[in-house]
Design an enzyme around this catalytic site. Structure first.
Site, PDB file in Angstrom:
ATOM      1  N   GLY A  19       0.832  -1.193   0.000  1.00  0.00           N
ATOM      2  CA  GLY A  19       0.000   0.000   0.000  1.00  0.00           C
ATOM      3  C   GLY A  19       0.867   1.243   0.000  1.00  0.00           C
ATOM      4  N   HIS A  23      -4.618   1.601   7.242  1.00  0.00           N
ATOM      5  CA  HIS A  23      -3.268   2.150   7.397  1.00  0.00           C
ATOM      6  C   HIS A  23      -3.035   3.268   6.376  1.00  0.00           C
ATOM      7  CE1 HIS A  23       1.290   1.542   7.821  1.00  0.00           C
ATOM      8  NE2 HIS A  23       1.167   2.265   6.735  1.00  0.00           N
ATOM      9  N   GLU A  24      -3.389   3.008   5.116  1.00  0.00           N
ATOM     10  CA  GLU A  24      -3.176   4.023   4.064  1.00  0.00           C
ATOM     11  C   GLU A  24      -4.083   5.230   4.273  1.00  0.00           C
ATOM     12  OE1 GLU A  24      -0.561   3.610   2.587  1.00  0.00           O
ATOM     13  OE2 GLU A  24      -0.347   1.480   2.966  1.00  0.00           O
ATOM     14  N   CYS A  53       5.666  -0.046   7.207  1.00  0.00           N
ATOM     15  CA  CYS A  53       5.360   1.106   6.369  1.00  0.00           C
ATOM     16  C   CYS A  53       6.600   1.458   5.561  1.00  0.00           C
ATOM     17  CB  CYS A  53       4.961   2.281   7.257  1.00  0.00           C
ATOM     18  SG  CYS A  53       4.521   3.769   6.349  1.00  0.00           S
ATOM     19  N   LEU A  54       6.404   1.759   4.276  1.00  0.00           N
ATOM     20  CA  LEU A  54       7.553   2.114   3.433  1.00  0.00           C
ATOM     21  C   LEU A  54       8.221   3.406   3.911  1.00  0.00           C
ATOM     22  CD1 LEU A  54       6.133   1.242  -0.109  1.00  0.00           C
ATOM     23  CD2 LEU A  54       7.736  -0.093   1.281  1.00  0.00           C
ATOM     24  N   HIS A  73      -2.646   7.717   6.624  1.00  0.00           N
ATOM     25  CA  HIS A  73      -1.642   8.602   6.011  1.00  0.00           C
ATOM     26  C   HIS A  73      -2.295   9.875   5.462  1.00  0.00           C
ATOM     27  CE1 HIS A  73       2.188   6.456   6.058  1.00  0.00           C
ATOM     28  NE2 HIS A  73       1.627   5.351   5.600  1.00  0.00           N
ATOM     29  N   GLN A  86       3.191  10.100   1.132  1.00  0.00           N
ATOM     30  CA  GLN A  86       4.479   9.395   1.171  1.00  0.00           C
ATOM     31  C   GLN A  86       5.351   9.710  -0.047  1.00  0.00           C
ATOM     32  OE1 GLN A  86       2.407   5.421   2.074  1.00  0.00           O
ATOM     33  NE2 GLN A  86       4.370   5.203   3.116  1.00  0.00           N
TER      34      GLN A  86
END
Ligand code: NI
Length: 172
Positions: A46, A136-137, A94-95, A140, A51
């Protein structure tokens, strides 16, 4: 399509609240495609627009199992319209917080409404890993990271370590 650099925490650009998209046009579709390419290249499941430094309310996810082939989902303006009363703890990464993981408790299943890549309003039911990933996304888009759901002690430890890695990278 183009790869975009992924912003690593701590960074003020990860703390912004995104703006809703008026209309999913070519520019939004291009962002969605670039985000998917960036996510796949980083082996993520995701990615949210902040990000990659974009302030629009856009997320992409693909929670398909590796042997099932790709199942990309592109969403603008996602919002949750129903959640299950049951919660579940899943380990999240998370990236933007590479190599850090923690258990986060969230509703086990959700129903959400969003605009797809054709500017069509869709509704979706999600559970398991997909529900976790979408929530989660969506966090953000509000400037919330998964570490904001865990203890301050653990959060500060992770952010301190990430800060140190970034400092080393700029000094090298
Ligand atoms: Ni993330």
């Amino acid at each position: 399509m183009a790869l975009m650099p992924i912003i690593i925490a701590p960074d003020p650009r990860l703390k912004i609240k995104t703006k809703p998209v008026d209309n999913v046009d070519d520019s939004v579709r291009a962002l969605m495609d670039d985000m998917l390419e960036t996510m796949y290249a980083a082996n993520g499941i995701g990615l949210a627009a902040p990000q990659v430094g974009d302030t629009r309310s856009v997320i992409v996810v693909d929670c398909a199992r590796q042997d099932d082939g790709p199942a990309p989902i592109r969403m603008a303006n996602p919002h949750i319209i129903a959640v299950s009363s049951d919660d579940n703890a899943h380990e999240e990464g998370c990236l933007s917080l590479p190599e850090h993981y923690a258990d986060v408790v969230r509703p086990e299943s959700i129903t959400l409404r969003y605009l797809d890549e054709n500017n069509k309003v869709l509704e979706m039911d999600a559970d398991g890993i997909l529900a976790t990933c979408i929530q989660h996304e969506m966090d953000h888009l509000e400037g919330i990271l998964f570490v904001d759901h865990i203890s301050a002690l653990k959060r500060n430890m992770i952010l301190r370590k990430l800060k140190k890695v970034k400092k080393q990278a700029t000094e090298d």
